[in-house]
Design an enzyme around this catalytic site. Structure first.
Site, PDB file in Angstrom:
ATOM      1  N   HIS A   1     -73.443  83.796  -2.568  1.00  0.00           N
ATOM      2  CA  HIS A   1     -74.005  85.140  -2.423  1.00  0.00           C
ATOM      3  C   HIS A   1     -75.251  85.082  -1.531  1.00  0.00           C
ATOM      4  CE1 HIS A   1     -75.167  89.215  -3.927  1.00  0.00           C
ATOM      5  NE2 HIS A   1     -76.386  88.745  -3.682  1.00  0.00           N
ATOM      6  N   GLU A   2     -76.096  84.106  -1.775  1.00  0.00           N
ATOM      7  CA  GLU A   2     -77.319  83.991  -0.960  1.00  0.00           C
ATOM      8  C   GLU A   2     -76.979  83.617   0.484  1.00  0.00           C
ATOM      9  OE1 GLU A   2     -79.851  85.204  -2.093  1.00  0.00           O
ATOM     10  OE2 GLU A   2     -79.165  85.301  -4.146  1.00  0.00           O
TER      11      GLU A   2
ATOM     12  N   HIS B   1     -76.092  86.587   2.345  1.00  0.00           N
ATOM     13  CA  HIS B   1     -77.251  87.350   2.817  1.00  0.00           C
ATOM     14  C   HIS B   1     -77.746  86.787   4.141  1.00  0.00           C
ATOM     15  CE1 HIS B   1     -77.856  90.278  -0.201  1.00  0.00           C
ATOM     16  NE2 HIS B   1     -78.173  89.452  -1.174  1.00  0.00           N
TER      17      HIS B   1
ATOM     18  N   GLU C   1     -75.702  94.465  -1.195  1.00  0.00           N
ATOM     19  CA  GLU C   1     -75.404  93.588  -2.327  1.00  0.00           C
ATOM     20  C   GLU C   1     -73.897  93.503  -2.547  1.00  0.00           C
ATOM     21  OE1 GLU C   1     -77.321  91.550  -3.989  1.00  0.00           O
ATOM     22  OE2 GLU C   1     -78.864  92.192  -2.587  1.00  0.00           O
TER      23      GLU C   1
END
Lengths: 486, 191
Positions: free
Chosen positions: A151-152, A155, A235
Site C-alpha cells: 500500500h505504501e 503511494h 487511498e
C-alpha cells in the site's frame, strides 16, 4: 499501472487549480480590506494581497520540496533500518520494489511507536522512504506486513506523496492566511480608525469587508473538502494498486482489521503527515471530531476498505472497480477507458509460514525490534561467554562491566568512534572510507569491541589471527597483540 | 489536366507520409515492448541466481543437523546444478529445471520438520527468510515479465501492428512458468 498514474495526474491538476483559485481569491480579498483603494477593487491592495499569498505558498512549497522528507522523518523520530538489522522487513520492501518496477530501493525506517501504522514519504521519488511503526512489525504476519508495504509502495509509484504534499501546502497556506486575517480583524475591530490611518487611503467598503470575512471563514472548509475528497480516492487507489502488486488482498485486509482493532493511539500524530499513513491516525485520537465534520478524514472508513478487499475475486484493477461499485454503491473509481487489463489477473494463495500473534514469535520479534531501537540510540551489545547478550547504554562511563549472569568482567570496547552516530543517518556511511581499523587485545580471555560501523565484534580466547572481518560492514579489522601479554 | 495530376500526386504523397509515420510509431512501440520483455527476463534471471546462491549455504547449515539425510541433500544439489545448467535456455526449459529445484527444495524443507534443533538455528532461520523472500521475488518478477509478454504478444497478433511485426520479424515471447504441480506452494516450513 501507468494508466492510473496518468489519471491521478489529471485529477491532481484539477485539485491544484481549485485550491489555487481559493488561495488567490482569499489573497485578493484580504489585500482589498487591508489596503483599500479610492473605489472598490482599484487600489494596490488587491495585487499585493495576491502576491503575498502566492509567495507565502511558494516558500512553504519550497521548504516541503527540499526538506519535507527529512522534517517528516525527524518529527516521527524514525530510525533507518538496514538489511542486517531486520532482514524480513527489508526483503518485503524489496519484493514490492520488484513487483512495482520501481527503479530504486526506498529507504526503510522504523518508527518507535506502539501504535500500528505506516507511511511513505518521497516528494522527490528518488528519495522515497517507507516507515513502519515497531508495533506494526511486531504484530503483523509476513503476508500482512507485505500488504501494508505494498500500500505504501503504491503511494510512491502513484505519486501520491508528491501531490498530497503540495496540496497540503496550499491547504495549509489558505488556513493560515484566513486564520491570521480573522484574528487581525477581531483584534483591530475595537480601534478601526488606526487601521484607516495605516492604510493611508479610505476605509474599505462594508460590503467587501463582509464578503472577505465570510470567505475567510469558508475558504479553509472549502479547501479541506477538495483536499479530503482527493485524499480518500487515493487511498482506494493505493489499495487497488497494492492488491495488483501482491495479488493477495487478504493480507492487506487482515492487516487493516488488526490496525483498526488496535486501541493504541499514534504518539507522533501530525496534521500534515496524516494523509501519508495507511489509516488515518487522527480518527483514533479524536473520535468525536469524525461525526461533526463528515469531510474531515483523509482516509475512507477502514471497514469499507476491508469489505472491498474481502470481496475481490481477482487482483486486477477491474476486479477492484467492480467490488468498489458494489460496496460503495457509487460511480466508478477508475474511468472505464483507463482499465487496460484485458485478461484476468489471478490471486495468489497465502504464503505458508509463520502464524502471527503466536507468543514466542512475538516475543522474539519484540526483542529484535528493541535491539534495532537500542542500536539506533548508541547502545553497545556485549556478548558474554555464558551466552548472555548485554545491552550497555552509551552513557555508562565505566571501562568494564560485570556480566549479570556469570559475574565475568566484560571489557567495554575502546573503539567507539562509530557508535555515537544516532538518528536516521546510517553510521556505516560516515566511516566507509576511513583508514583500516585496528584493535589491540587487552587480555587472553574473551573480548568484544565495536567496529566503526557499530557492529559488535567478539574475539574468543583462541583467536590468534591478524585480521577479523566485521559482520556488520564486511571490513577487515587488524588485531594487534601487545608483546607482553602474549 | 495538369492540376488534377498534381492533386493526385499530392494526395499520394500525403497518404504515403501518413503511412510512413504510422509504421514508424508502431515499429518503435514494438521495439519498446520487446526491450521491456528482455529487461523483465533479466530481472527473473537475477532472482533465480539469488536462489541458486542460497542453496549451498542452506545445505551447509543443515548438514550438521541432518546427518542421515544424504539423499535429500544430493537431490537438492543435483536439481540446483540442473537449474543452473538451464540458465541460458528458453523460458520453458528454465521453468522446467526450476520446477525440479522447487520440488527438491519442498521435499528438503519437509524433512527439516523432523529436526527441531535445526529449525531453531538462528542461521537457518535467516536463510529460510531469504528463501521465502527469494521465492516471492521470483514470483513478482515473473508476474511483471508475463504482463509484459502478454502485451507484447497481443501487439504482434493484433491488426495493424501484426503486419509490421511480420515485416520486421518480431517473434512472440514465451511466458515463464515454473512447471511444478505444487508450484504455488513455495517451499517453506511451518513453525
Amino acid at each position: 499501472m501507468w494508466e492510473l498514474i496518468e489519471n491521478n495526474k489529471r485529477r491532481s491538476v484539477r485539485l491544484f487549480v481549485c485550491l489555487f483559485v481559493v488561495l488567490v481569491v482569499l489573497g485578493a480579498l484580504i489585500g482589498e480590506v487591508v489596503l483599500p483603494g479610492a473605489r472598490p477593487f482599484t487600489g494596490p491592495g488587491i495585487w499585493l494581497g495576491i502576491g503575498v499569498a502566492v509567495v507565502f505558498a511558494s516558500i512553504l512549497g519550497a521548504v516541503a520540496y527540499w526538506a519535507g522528507d527529512d522534517i517528516v522523518m525527524s518529527v516521527s523520530k524514525a530510525i533507518l533500518v538496514t538489511k542486517e538489522q531486520h532482514p524480513q522487513l527489508y526483503n518485503i520492501v524489496e519484493e514490492m520494489q520488484i513487483a512495482a518496477g520501481l527503479g530504486r530501493m526506498p529507504e526503510i525506517y522504523l518508527v518507535v511507536d506502539d501504535a500500528m501504522n505506516a507511511f511513505a514519504t518521497g516528494i522527490r521519488p528518488e528519495k522515497a522512504a517507507i516507515a513502519v511503526t515497531d508495533g506494526m512489525v511486531e504484530r503483523l504476519s509476513r503476508d500482512e506486513l507485505q500488504g501494508v508495504v505494498a500500500h505504501e509502495m503504491s503511494h510512491i509509484v502513484n505519486r501520491d506523496v508528491l501531490f498530497m504534499s503540495f496540496a497540503g501546502v496550499l491547504l495549509g497556506s489558505i488556513t493560515m492566511l484566513s486564520e491570521g486575517f480573522l484574528r487581525g480583524m477581531f483584534y483591530s475591530s475595537g480601534s478601526g480608525s488606526r487601521r484607516g490611518k495605516l492604510s493611508g487611503g479610505g476605509r474599505s467598503h462594508p460590503a467587501i469587508l463582509l464578503i472577505a470575512i465570510v470567505f475567510a471563514v469558508l475558504a479553509p472548509i472549502l479547501a479541506r473538502i477538495f483536499y479530503f475528497a482527493i485524499s480518500r480516492r487515493r487511498e482506494y487507489l493505493a489499495d487497488a494498486t497494492a492488491v495488483r502488486l501482491t495479488r493477495y488482498p487478504m493480507g492487506l485486509a487482515s492487516a487493516l482489521e488488526k490496525i483498526n482493532g488496535d486501541p493504541v493511539d499514534l504518539e507522533i500524530y501530525n496534521r500534515f503527515t496524516a494523509p501519508l499513513f495507511i489509516v488515518d491516525p487522527y480518527v483514533g485520537l479524536h473520535q468525536s471530531q469524525r461525526s461533526i465534520i463528515p469531510t474531515g478524514s483523509t482516509h475512507p472508513p477502514v471497514e469499507e476498505r476491508i469489505s472491498i478487499l474481502r470481496a475481490l475475486s481477482g487482483a486486477g484493477f477491474r476486479d477492484y472497480q467492480s467490488a468498489y461499485v458494489k460496496i460503495r454503491k457509487e460511480a466508478e473509481l477508475i474511468p472505464e477507458r483507463m482499465l487496460r487489463d484485458k485478461t484476468a489477473v489471478p490471486l495468489r494463495e497465502a504464503t505458508a509460514g509463520e502464524t502471527a500473534g503466536v507468543e514466542p514469535i512475538r516475543k522474539q520479534k519484540h526483542r529484535e525490534l528493541g535491539d534495532i531501537v537500542m542500536a539506533g540510540a548508541g547502545f553497545l551489545f556485549l556478548p558474554c561467554v555464558c551466552g548472555l547478550k548485554m545491552k550497555v547504554p552509551p552513557t555508562l562511563g565505566a571501562s568494564s562491566v560485570p556480566c549479570p549472569r556469570c559475574g565475568r568482567l566484560l571489557i567495554l570496547p575502546s573503539v567507539t568512534a562509530g557508535i555515537t552516530h544516532t538518528g536516521p543517518e546510517p553510521a556505516q556511511k560516515s566511516v566507509a572510507d576511513a583508514a583500516p581499523l585496528s584493535y589491540e587485545r587487552k587480555s587472553d580471555g574473551w573480548e568484544s569491541f565495536a567496529c566503526d560501523c557499530g557492529h559488535p565484534v567478539q574475539l574468543s580466547p583462541l583467536f590468534r589471527s591478524r585480521f577479523i572481518r566485521c559482520r556488520g560492514c564486511e571490513k577487515d579489522i587488524e588485531i594487534r597483540y601487545p608483546g607482553t601479554t602474549r | 489536366m495538369m492540376v488534377s495530376v498534381l492533386i493526385f500526386i499530392g494526395t499520394l504523397l500525403v497518404i504515403g507520409i501518413a503511412l510512413f509515420l504510422a509504421i514508424v510509431s508502431i515499429y518503435n512501440g514494438l521495439v519498446g515492448l520487446r526491450n521491456r520483455v528482455k529487461n523483465g527476463w533479466s530481472q527473473i534471471d537475477v532472482q533465480l541466481k539469488r536462489r541458486h546462491d542460497l542453496i549451498p549455504n542452506l545445505v551447509e547449515t543443515a548438514k550438521g543437523y541432518m546427518q542421515h539425510e544424504r539423499e535429500t541433500f544430493i537431490r537438492v544439489t543435483e536439481a540446483r546444478a540442473k537449474a543452473m545448467g538451464a540458465g541460458a535456455g528458453s523460458p520453458r526449459e528454465v521453468g522446467q529445471a526450476e520446477g525440479g529445484l522447487s520440488d527438491a527444495l519442498a521435499k528438503f524443507l519437509l524433512t527439516v520438520e523432523n529436526y527441531p534443533e535445526l529449525k531453531a538455528n538462528e542461521n537457518f532461520l535467516r536463510l529460510q527468510e531469504e528463501l521465502t523472500s527469494t521465492e516471492n521475488r521470483i514470483a513478482y518478477a515473473r508476474q511483471a515479465y508475463n504482463d509484459d509478454v502478454l502485451q507484447y504478444n497481443n501487439k504482434i497478433e493484433m491488426f495493424p501492428s501484426n503486419i509490421i511485426a511480420g515485416m520486421f520479424q518480431f517473434l512472440k515471447s514465451e511466458f515463464f512458468q515454473i512447471e511444478n504441480v505444487k508450484e504455488r506452494e513455495t517451499p517453506q516450513v511451518k513453525f
